[in-house]
Design a protein around this motif. Sequence first.
Motif, PDB file in Angstrom:
ATOM      1  N   TYR A   1     -83.786-124.025  66.711  1.00  0.00           N
ATOM      2  CA  TYR A   1     -82.484-123.672  66.144  1.00  0.00           C
ATOM      3  C   TYR A   1     -81.736-122.700  67.055  1.00  0.00           C
ATOM      4  O   TYR A   1     -80.551-122.878  67.353  1.00  0.00           O
ATOM      5  N   LEU A   2     -82.433-121.679  67.529  1.00  0.00           N
ATOM      6  CA  LEU A   2     -81.796-120.639  68.328  1.00  0.00           C
ATOM      7  C   LEU A   2     -81.421-121.118  69.724  1.00  0.00           C
ATOM      8  O   LEU A   2     -80.543-120.530  70.371  1.00  0.00           O
ATOM      9  N   ALA A   3     -82.071-122.174  70.186  1.00  0.00           N
ATOM     10  CA  ALA A   3     -81.780-122.683  71.537  1.00  0.00           C
ATOM     11  C   ALA A   3     -80.339-123.153  71.663  1.00  0.00           C
ATOM     12  O   ALA A   3     -79.805-123.236  72.774  1.00  0.00           O
ATOM     13  N   GLY A   4     -79.687-123.431  70.560  1.00  0.00           N
ATOM     14  CA  GLY A   4     -78.317-123.928  70.615  1.00  0.00           C
ATOM     15  C   GLY A   4     -77.262-122.852  70.676  1.00  0.00           C
ATOM     16  O   GLY A   4     -76.064-123.150  70.701  1.00  0.00           O
ATOM     17  N   PHE A   5     -77.661-121.572  70.695  1.00  0.00           N
ATOM     18  CA  PHE A   5     -76.687-120.491  70.692  1.00  0.00           C
ATOM     19  C   PHE A   5     -76.455-119.946  72.087  1.00  0.00           C
ATOM     20  O   PHE A   5     -77.389-119.753  72.862  1.00  0.00           O
ATOM     21  N   SER A   6     -75.199-119.690  72.395  1.00  0.00           N
ATOM     22  CA  SER A   6     -74.872-119.011  73.645  1.00  0.00           C
ATOM     23  C   SER A   6     -75.024-117.513  73.427  1.00  0.00           C
ATOM     24  O   SER A   6     -75.045-117.028  72.305  1.00  0.00           O
ATOM     25  N   ILE A   7     -75.104-116.769  74.526  1.00  0.00           N
ATOM     26  CA  ILE A   7     -75.240-115.320  74.389  1.00  0.00           C
ATOM     27  C   ILE A   7     -73.991-114.702  73.759  1.00  0.00           C
ATOM     28  O   ILE A   7     -74.064-113.681  73.096  1.00  0.00           O
ATOM     29  N   LYS A   8     -72.848-115.355  73.925  1.00  0.00           N
ATOM     30  CA  LYS A   8     -71.618-114.864  73.311  1.00  0.00           C
ATOM     31  C   LYS A   8     -71.743-114.851  71.792  1.00  0.00           C
ATOM     32  O   LYS A   8     -71.247-113.947  71.118  1.00  0.00           O
ATOM     33  N   GLU A   9     -72.432-115.833  71.249  1.00  0.00           N
ATOM     34  CA  GLU A   9     -72.585-115.934  69.798  1.00  0.00           C
ATOM     35  C   GLU A   9     -73.603-114.947  69.247  1.00  0.00           C
ATOM     36  O   GLU A   9     -73.726-114.798  68.044  1.00  0.00           O
ATOM     37  N   THR A  10     -74.352-114.272  70.133  1.00  0.00           N
ATOM     38  CA  THR A  10     -75.378-113.354  69.666  1.00  0.00           C
ATOM     39  C   THR A  10     -75.067-111.902  69.976  1.00  0.00           C
ATOM     40  O   THR A  10     -75.828-111.019  69.615  1.00  0.00           O
ATOM     41  N   GLN A  11     -73.942-111.633  70.663  1.00  0.00           N
ATOM     42  CA  GLN A  11     -73.672-110.258  71.058  1.00  0.00           C
ATOM     43  C   GLN A  11     -73.059-109.465  69.911  1.00  0.00           C
ATOM     44  O   GLN A  11     -72.630-110.008  68.897  1.00  0.00           O
ATOM     45  N   LEU A  12     -72.995-108.158  70.093  1.00  0.00           N
ATOM     46  CA  LEU A  12     -72.476-107.267  69.071  1.00  0.00           C
ATOM     47  C   LEU A  12     -70.972-107.450  68.906  1.00  0.00           C
ATOM     48  O   LEU A  12     -70.297-107.933  69.808  1.00  0.00           O
ATOM     49  N   PRO A  13     -70.411-107.036  67.750  1.00  0.00           N
ATOM     50  CA  PRO A  13     -68.966-107.160  67.535  1.00  0.00           C
ATOM     51  C   PRO A  13     -68.183-106.383  68.594  1.00  0.00           C
ATOM     52  O   PRO A  13     -68.643-105.377  69.131  1.00  0.00           O
ATOM     53  N   LEU A  14     -66.984-106.872  68.890  1.00  0.00           N
ATOM     54  CA  LEU A  14     -66.156-106.278  69.930  1.00  0.00           C
ATOM     55  C   LEU A  14     -65.858-104.810  69.652  1.00  0.00           C
ATOM     56  O   LEU A  14     -65.803-103.992  70.570  1.00  0.00           O
ATOM     57  N   ASN A  15     -65.695-104.426  68.386  1.00  0.00           N
ATOM     58  CA  ASN A  15     -65.294-103.054  68.100  1.00  0.00           C
ATOM     59  C   ASN A  15     -66.381-102.037  68.407  1.00  0.00           C
ATOM     60  O   ASN A  15     -66.156-100.838  68.326  1.00  0.00           O
ATOM     61  N   THR A  16     -67.584-102.487  68.767  1.00  0.00           N
ATOM     62  CA  THR A  16     -68.628-101.553  69.173  1.00  0.00           C
ATOM     63  C   THR A  16     -68.607-101.305  70.670  1.00  0.00           C
ATOM     64  O   THR A  16     -69.364-100.492  71.187  1.00  0.00           O
TER      65      THR A  16
ATOM     66  N   ILE B   1     -66.564-110.214  77.358  1.00  0.00           N
ATOM     67  CA  ILE B   1     -65.274-109.901  76.735  1.00  0.00           C
ATOM     68  C   ILE B   1     -64.238-110.853  77.328  1.00  0.00           C
ATOM     69  O   ILE B   1     -63.976-110.830  78.530  1.00  0.00           O
ATOM     70  N   SER B   2     -63.664-111.671  76.479  1.00  0.00           N
ATOM     71  CA  SER B   2     -62.673-112.628  76.965  1.00  0.00           C
ATOM     72  C   SER B   2     -61.343-111.928  77.236  1.00  0.00           C
ATOM     73  O   SER B   2     -61.101-110.797  76.808  1.00  0.00           O
ATOM     74  N   ARG B   3     -60.478-112.614  77.951  1.00  0.00           N
ATOM     75  CA  ARG B   3     -59.138-112.085  78.250  1.00  0.00           C
ATOM     76  C   ARG B   3     -58.389-111.795  76.956  1.00  0.00           C
ATOM     77  O   ARG B   3     -57.723-110.760  76.819  1.00  0.00           O
ATOM     78  N   GLU B   4     -58.496-112.717  76.000  1.00  0.00           N
ATOM     79  CA  GLU B   4     -57.814-112.534  74.720  1.00  0.00           C
ATOM     80  C   GLU B   4     -58.333-111.302  73.984  1.00  0.00           C
ATOM     81  O   GLU B   4     -57.558-110.540  73.388  1.00  0.00           O
ATOM     82  N   GLU B   5     -59.643-111.075  74.040  1.00  0.00           N
ATOM     83  CA  GLU B   5     -60.216-109.911  73.366  1.00  0.00           C
ATOM     84  C   GLU B   5     -59.781-108.608  74.028  1.00  0.00           C
ATOM     85  O   GLU B   5     -59.519-107.609  73.347  1.00  0.00           O
ATOM     86  N   LEU B   6     -59.700-108.612  75.348  1.00  0.00           N
ATOM     87  CA  LEU B   6     -59.232-107.412  76.041  1.00  0.00           C
ATOM     88  C   LEU B   6     -57.780-107.099  75.686  1.00  0.00           C
ATOM     89  O   LEU B   6     -57.409-105.936  75.475  1.00  0.00           O
ATOM     90  N   PHE B   7     -56.946-108.119  75.633  1.00  0.00           N
ATOM     91  CA  PHE B   7     -55.550-107.907  75.232  1.00  0.00           C
ATOM     92  C   PHE B   7     -55.486-107.312  73.830  1.00  0.00           C
ATOM     93  O   PHE B   7     -54.722-106.389  73.562  1.00  0.00           O
ATOM     94  N   GLN B   8     -56.311-107.854  72.939  1.00  0.00           N
ATOM     95  CA  GLN B   8     -56.323-107.364  71.562  1.00  0.00           C
ATOM     96  C   GLN B   8     -56.831-105.923  71.517  1.00  0.00           C
ATOM     97  O   GLN B   8     -56.285-105.069  70.804  1.00  0.00           O
ATOM     98  N   LEU B   9     -57.867-105.623  72.301  1.00  0.00           N
ATOM     99  CA  LEU B   9     -58.466-104.297  72.314  1.00  0.00           C
ATOM    100  C   LEU B   9     -57.473-103.246  72.788  1.00  0.00           C
ATOM    101  O   LEU B   9     -57.445-102.113  72.282  1.00  0.00           O
ATOM    102  N   LEU B  10     -56.616-103.614  73.759  1.00  0.00           N
ATOM    103  CA  LEU B  10     -55.675-102.666  74.329  1.00  0.00           C
ATOM    104  C   LEU B  10     -54.272-102.796  73.742  1.00  0.00           C
ATOM    105  O   LEU B  10     -53.316-102.205  74.234  1.00  0.00           O
ATOM    106  N   GLY B  11     -54.153-103.596  72.696  1.00  0.00           N
ATOM    107  CA  GLY B  11     -52.881-103.689  71.997  1.00  0.00           C
ATOM    108  C   GLY B  11     -51.793-104.422  72.740  1.00  0.00           C
ATOM    109  O   GLY B  11     -50.597-104.174  72.527  1.00  0.00           O
ATOM    110  N   ARG B  12     -52.170-105.346  73.624  1.00  0.00           N
ATOM    111  CA  ARG B  12     -51.186-106.108  74.380  1.00  0.00           C
ATOM    112  C   ARG B  12     -50.951-107.460  73.731  1.00  0.00           C
ATOM    113  O   ARG B  12     -51.843-108.017  73.081  1.00  0.00           O
ATOM    114  N   LEU B  13     -49.761-107.980  73.919  1.00  0.00           N
ATOM    115  CA  LEU B  13     -49.435-109.299  73.414  1.00  0.00           C
ATOM    116  C   LEU B  13     -49.796-110.340  74.457  1.00  0.00           C
ATOM    117  O   LEU B  13     -49.556-110.155  75.652  1.00  0.00           O
ATOM    118  N   LEU B  14     -50.366-111.459  74.007  1.00  0.00           N
ATOM    119  CA  LEU B  14     -50.704-112.541  74.933  1.00  0.00           C
ATOM    120  C   LEU B  14     -49.443-113.285  75.362  1.00  0.00           C
ATOM    121  O   LEU B  14     -48.511-113.438  74.587  1.00  0.00           O
TER     122      LEU B  14
END
Length: 575
Positions: free
Chosen positions: A329-344, A562-575
Amino acid sequence: MQTVNERQRVEVLKDNVARKIAAGEVIDRPYSIVRELLDNAIDSGADKITLEIKQGGIDSIRVSDDGCGMTKEDLELCFLPHATSKIRTEDDLLTTKTMGFRGEALSSIATCARTEILSNTSDLGYKLRIEEGKVKSLQPAPCQQGTIIEAKELFFNLPARKKFLKRPASETSLCRTTFHEKAIPFPNIEFRMTIDNKERDLLFKTTQLDRIKDVYNDKIETSMLDELDWQGNGYSIKAILGKPGLNRKDRKYIQVYVNKRKIQEFAFIQAITYGYEQVLPGGVFPVTFLFIDIEPHLIDFNIHPAKKEAKFRNLNEIHHSVVTMIRDYLAGFSIKETQLPLNTYQKELNNMEVKQVYKKPTSYLPQQNTNKYELRQESRSFSQAFEYVKSTKPENKFTYLGQSMNLFLIFEMDSTLYIMDQHAAHERILFEQYKNDPGTIQELLIPERIEVPEESEQKIMAYKESLNKAGFKISQESEGIWNLEALPSRVASLQNTIIQFFISPEGNSDDLMVDLYATMSCRKAIKDGDPISAVTAVDIIDKAISLPVHRCPHGRPIWYEISREELFQLLGRLL
């Protein structure tokens, strides 16, 4: 639902059968009564079951069901010791599928609480009143088909026991936990619970996955649960598995049910944690609900008064199935799907010193070297290093940005920023090398004599053949004394670490070599605080992104994305 003719009548067991039954526990808390009465209601074939408690069950516990009910003759016997409709002979203990079978519950309850039973089999109902184990009255009473049992004034006649009860709020919590444990494995039954005349739980008929969600919707992120099925020889498994990101610091939500009973079987708890081992770091536990249905002749519940333990005839086989199912079951997960939430994630990226684009090479460094990192520290200037790297012919590109805090390697690839733990990454690289290729074998001029404790000796004896195949030549001189005669040359410098591993009784008996390789890799890998050259960093990144598992052998993630979209969101920028 069972009909009157389909079920057996209540009878008092013969002495030779009663003696075969594990002694039942005395009713000591309200939740004990809840457990026993819910078991009886489930066994009645009910479609709907309602639990009502007042003052934590100390004042009143009432369970009603729409099951098959009891006749007048049944009521005259049901409260006697070892009176049951579930079994007749000692052979029945080997084949019973009911939740209860000892015929002790009502007898125990009737001796310590004022008890009333109202029951109807579809014709005429009767009401039985019992106090201190004696019948007060038995008379006709109108009621719908099914049974209602109420236990009032718990320990009214046992003040010494009553003083040990906790506050009503504490007793209520235990009763509700018991209610959930009984409701969870029976999603085909509707359950209700009221506390002090207020409805707290209403669980409609549903699927197994949705029953879990209904019970724990306010406790865990139920959207991160998946359902799997497994079929074995004489058993089947249904698992509700949490995604790796759904984890806790305790084992509260690792629950195992066998034939609908929640049991305390460490082997299955261990199998679950072992299955998640490569995606969860130490001290963190998954959310997993395991439901095992096993043929009655392969299991014995008649060893614990509350049926919380059992003996299995195929424990090892089921254990292996659980581990395999979870790992698949776990073999189908990417590391992105297992990492901690962005706000940490709160890292500063302003201290980057090196910013150049490197192309992914097929190989940077020689295969053989004596450096303790097994990745050559280059003395070239950065410009020389860059020319050295870019001269290869890459297939993919990543941008290496530099090392931060003498631990994290920062690089960019496919519009995603990666923060890689150099120790975890190198540890996994070494682990894969040790696992797949032991390398040349180095004979020791003088064998290392090892004194091994008994529990460790059993571990070594069980895996001696595997150790030899992996390049560790070890022989027994006498009881408790072993000689290490050879080991893989690439880990010759870790001789003391390997000896300590053999001596220690710790280590997972399911895969000794995995534990050994993990220990060796951890000792050999680049450490936190080790500065490394650009070429070495790029080599680690290149090898790490090609690994089959993007976690260290102990379960920690190799990198954070951290994706580009997440960085924009983290720093309050509009895509």
